[in-house]
Design a protein around this motif. Structure first.
Motif, PDB file in Angstrom:
ATOM      1  N   THR A  58      36.497  67.477  33.585  1.00  0.00           N
ATOM      2  CA  THR A  58      35.523  66.379  33.601  1.00  0.00           C
ATOM      3  C   THR A  58      35.246  65.950  32.165  1.00  0.00           C
ATOM      4  O   THR A  58      34.919  66.789  31.319  1.00  0.00           O
ATOM      5  N   GLN A  59      35.382  64.647  31.900  1.00  0.00           N
ATOM      6  CA  GLN A  59      35.169  64.110  30.554  1.00  0.00           C
ATOM      7  C   GLN A  59      34.302  62.863  30.631  1.00  0.00           C
ATOM      8  O   GLN A  59      34.350  62.113  31.618  1.00  0.00           O
ATOM      9  N   VAL A  60      33.544  62.620  29.554  1.00  0.00           N
ATOM     10  CA  VAL A  60      32.697  61.434  29.432  1.00  0.00           C
ATOM     11  C   VAL A  60      32.861  60.856  28.039  1.00  0.00           C
ATOM     12  O   VAL A  60      32.966  61.610  27.051  1.00  0.00           O
ATOM     13  N   TRP A  61      32.897  59.520  27.953  1.00  0.00           N
ATOM     14  CA  TRP A  61      32.936  58.811  26.672  1.00  0.00           C
ATOM     15  C   TRP A  61      31.803  57.791  26.670  1.00  0.00           C
ATOM     16  O   TRP A  61      31.689  56.978  27.597  1.00  0.00           O
ATOM     17  N   LEU A  62      30.962  57.810  25.648  1.00  0.00           N
ATOM     18  CA  LEU A  62      29.847  56.880  25.526  1.00  0.00           C
ATOM     19  C   LEU A  62      30.002  56.062  24.247  1.00  0.00           C
ATOM     20  O   LEU A  62      30.155  56.636  23.159  1.00  0.00           O
ATOM     21  N   PRO A  63      29.944  54.726  24.336  1.00  0.00           N
ATOM     22  CA  PRO A  63      30.047  53.922  23.114  1.00  0.00           C
ATOM     23  C   PRO A  63      28.834  54.110  22.219  1.00  0.00           C
ATOM     24  O   PRO A  63      27.706  54.295  22.699  1.00  0.00           O
ATOM     25  N   MET A 117      32.403  56.602  19.327  1.00  0.00           N
ATOM     26  CA  MET A 117      31.997  57.029  20.661  1.00  0.00           C
ATOM     27  C   MET A 117      31.650  58.504  20.635  1.00  0.00           C
ATOM     28  O   MET A 117      32.072  59.247  19.740  1.00  0.00           O
ATOM     29  N   LEU A 118      30.883  58.932  21.633  1.00  0.00           N
ATOM     30  CA  LEU A 118      30.637  60.345  21.873  1.00  0.00           C
ATOM     31  C   LEU A 118      31.559  60.782  23.006  1.00  0.00           C
ATOM     32  O   LEU A 118      31.534  60.205  24.096  1.00  0.00           O
ATOM     33  N   HIS A 119      32.393  61.799  22.733  1.00  0.00           N
ATOM     34  CA  HIS A 119      33.345  62.314  23.722  1.00  0.00           C
ATOM     35  C   HIS A 119      32.889  63.707  24.124  1.00  0.00           C
ATOM     36  O   HIS A 119      32.707  64.580  23.269  1.00  0.00           O
ATOM     37  N   VAL A 120      32.706  63.922  25.431  1.00  0.00           N
ATOM     38  CA  VAL A 120      32.217  65.202  25.937  1.00  0.00           C
ATOM     39  C   VAL A 120      33.192  65.747  26.972  1.00  0.00           C
ATOM     40  O   VAL A 120      33.562  65.046  27.921  1.00  0.00           O
ATOM     41  N   ARG A 121      33.608  66.998  26.784  1.00  0.00           N
ATOM     42  CA  ARG A 121      34.398  67.725  27.785  1.00  0.00           C
ATOM     43  C   ARG A 121      33.520  68.824  28.381  1.00  0.00           C
ATOM     44  O   ARG A 121      32.826  69.537  27.647  1.00  0.00           O
ATOM     45  N   LEU A 140      41.328  55.856  24.861  1.00  0.00           N
ATOM     46  CA  LEU A 140      40.274  56.840  24.665  1.00  0.00           C
ATOM     47  C   LEU A 140      40.870  58.190  24.285  1.00  0.00           C
ATOM     48  O   LEU A 140      41.840  58.629  24.907  1.00  0.00           O
ATOM     49  N   PRO A 141      40.322  58.874  23.294  1.00  0.00           N
ATOM     50  CA  PRO A 141      40.865  60.180  22.899  1.00  0.00           C
ATOM     51  C   PRO A 141      40.755  61.182  24.046  1.00  0.00           C
ATOM     52  O   PRO A 141      39.686  61.360  24.633  1.00  0.00           O
ATOM     53  N   GLY A 142      41.888  61.816  24.376  1.00  0.00           N
ATOM     54  CA  GLY A 142      41.902  62.826  25.417  1.00  0.00           C
ATOM     55  C   GLY A 142      41.947  62.302  26.829  1.00  0.00           C
ATOM     56  O   GLY A 142      41.978  63.095  27.786  1.00  0.00           O
ATOM     57  N   ALA A 143      41.949  60.973  27.010  1.00  0.00           N
ATOM     58  CA  ALA A 143      41.920  60.411  28.361  1.00  0.00           C
ATOM     59  C   ALA A 143      43.284  60.488  29.017  1.00  0.00           C
ATOM     60  O   ALA A 143      44.323  60.394  28.356  1.00  0.00           O
ATOM     61  N   VAL A 171      37.375  62.393  36.127  1.00  0.00           N
ATOM     62  CA  VAL A 171      37.365  63.683  36.824  1.00  0.00           C
ATOM     63  C   VAL A 171      38.794  63.982  37.252  1.00  0.00           C
ATOM     64  O   VAL A 171      39.389  63.209  38.016  1.00  0.00           O
ATOM     65  N   ASP A 172      39.360  65.050  36.697  1.00  0.00           N
ATOM     66  CA  ASP A 172      40.750  65.443  36.987  1.00  0.00           C
ATOM     67  C   ASP A 172      41.714  64.272  36.767  1.00  0.00           C
ATOM     68  O   ASP A 172      42.634  64.040  37.559  1.00  0.00           O
ATOM     69  N   GLY A 173      41.480  63.533  35.701  1.00  0.00           N
ATOM     70  CA  GLY A 173      42.356  62.438  35.327  1.00  0.00           C
ATOM     71  C   GLY A 173      42.101  61.140  36.055  1.00  0.00           C
ATOM     72  O   GLY A 173      42.737  60.127  35.748  1.00  0.00           O
TER      73      GLY A 173
END
Length: 336
Positions: free
Chosen positions: A26-31, A65-69, A296-299, A314-316
């Motif tokens: 699960t990953q999130v990106w916020l501008p 951006m803020l990238h959260v894993r 997006l990094p890691g997307a 979520v799971d790609g």
């Protein structure tokens, strides 16, 4: 419209995201506000999350951006991002009485902001339309104004468009369907400007407060900003520098401000905003970035045409950023 020496106002934006149905990945990106300009300055960022968080920037536009894993066993992934930013109104440079040194755009910067992108082509029907719109105009300002007027005459605000629209200007022109929202209509302006030799760019952001200009459609209706995202535009005019533009908001006023759909941008109810948004912006809006065609990094999901909304995978599988209730995110603004 607005004074050239307009006072600064500070805003605190709080974005809270909860992924309802997480997976193994699960990953999130916020501008984040990525602009440091005479009309916007970022003060600070803070965040809270149980995930692994990093501040990132794309390598081409500098979009932050803020990238959260999140860990695989995290059952309720959440992140809260708080940003403080200052903004102020932006006046038309040709209306400003303040003397200043003429700004300069380097050759490399000019090439960069004239270049086509996947969603902003500058050849074929885009260039043909730009040349027709410009006609015999020769000065930068005259050519930009011809394109601006062409867009507000021919494009229209389409309320059924999801989100802010995809910004696919070639398809708009080839089909003749020029209806859309801000990311469509302002992208059309930017693409036509680039095709006519005028450096131009979209600026993606979010409205943070009601408008003081007298049009309810030009502001956020409340402090709850989920769905208040808005794209603006800039064009480089020799002797004036980067100039604020927003033909999309003119079409929004024409379609939604009054009981009837106004078709003529020279209508006296529309004319004040048509004039004001050629060169000026109201500072009730925060800009995130100017990035197109963003990886997006890691997307694992597809490239984004722009980064204006929270994004999660979520799971790609990319979640629907245009559905804040299903995605479960909330953006709130307050005066700092």
């Amino acid at each position: 419209m607005w004074a050239a020496d307009a006072p600064w106002r500070a805003w605190t934006l709080t974005t809270t995201v909860e992924v309802r149905d997480p997976g193994r990945e699960t990953q999130v990106w916020l501008p984040l506000p990525s602009l440091s300009t005479p009309w916007q300055q970022t003060v600070t960022h803070t965040f809270q999350t149980q995930g692994e968080a990093h501040l990132r920037a794309d390598g081409r536009y500098g979009a932050q951006m803020l990238h959260v894993r999140f860990a695989r066993d995290e059952r309720r992934p959440t992140v809260t991002l708080t940003t403080t930013v200052r903004t102020r109104d932006r006046a038309s440079p040709w209306a400003s009485p303040v003397a200043r040194t003429a700004p300069v755009l380097t050759a490399a910067e000019r090439r960069f902001w004239l270049a086509p992108t996947e969603w902003l082509p500058t050849d074929g029907i885009v260039r043909k339309t730009a040349l027709e719109a410009v006609g015999s105009a020769r000065s930068d300002r005259a050519r930009a104004e011809r394109i601006y007027d062409w867009v507000v005459r021919n494009a229209w605000r389409e309320p059924t468009t999801r989100g802010c629209g995809p910004g696919d200007i070639r398809t708009m022109l080839e089909t003749g369907n020029l209806g859309g929202k801000c990311a469509d209509i302002n992208a059309l302006f930017v693409g036509l400007c680039r095709s006519a030799g005028l450096p131009a760019r979209d600026v993606y952001g979010v409205r943070v407060a009601p408008s003081a200009f007298g049009y309810r459609q030009l502001g956020a209706p409340s402090e709850q900003l989920s769905g208040a995202q808005h794209c603006r535009a800039e064009v480089w005019l020799e002797g004036a520098g980067w100039c604020a533009m927003d033909p999309a908001d003119v079409t929004k006023v024409m379609r939604h401000e009054f009981p009837d759909w106004i078709r003529d941008p020279r209508d006296p109810r529309v004319e004040p905003v048509r004039q004001a948004l050629f060169g000026g912006w109201e500072g009730n809006w925060v800009g995130w970035n100017m990035a197109h065609d963003l990886d997006l990094p890691g997307a694992r999901g597809p490239r984004l045409p722009f980064l204006m909304y929270p994004v999660a995978e979520v799971d790609g599988e990319r979640l629907d950023s245009y559905s804040p209730n299903d995605f479960r995110y909330r953006i709130v603004a307050a005066r700092a």
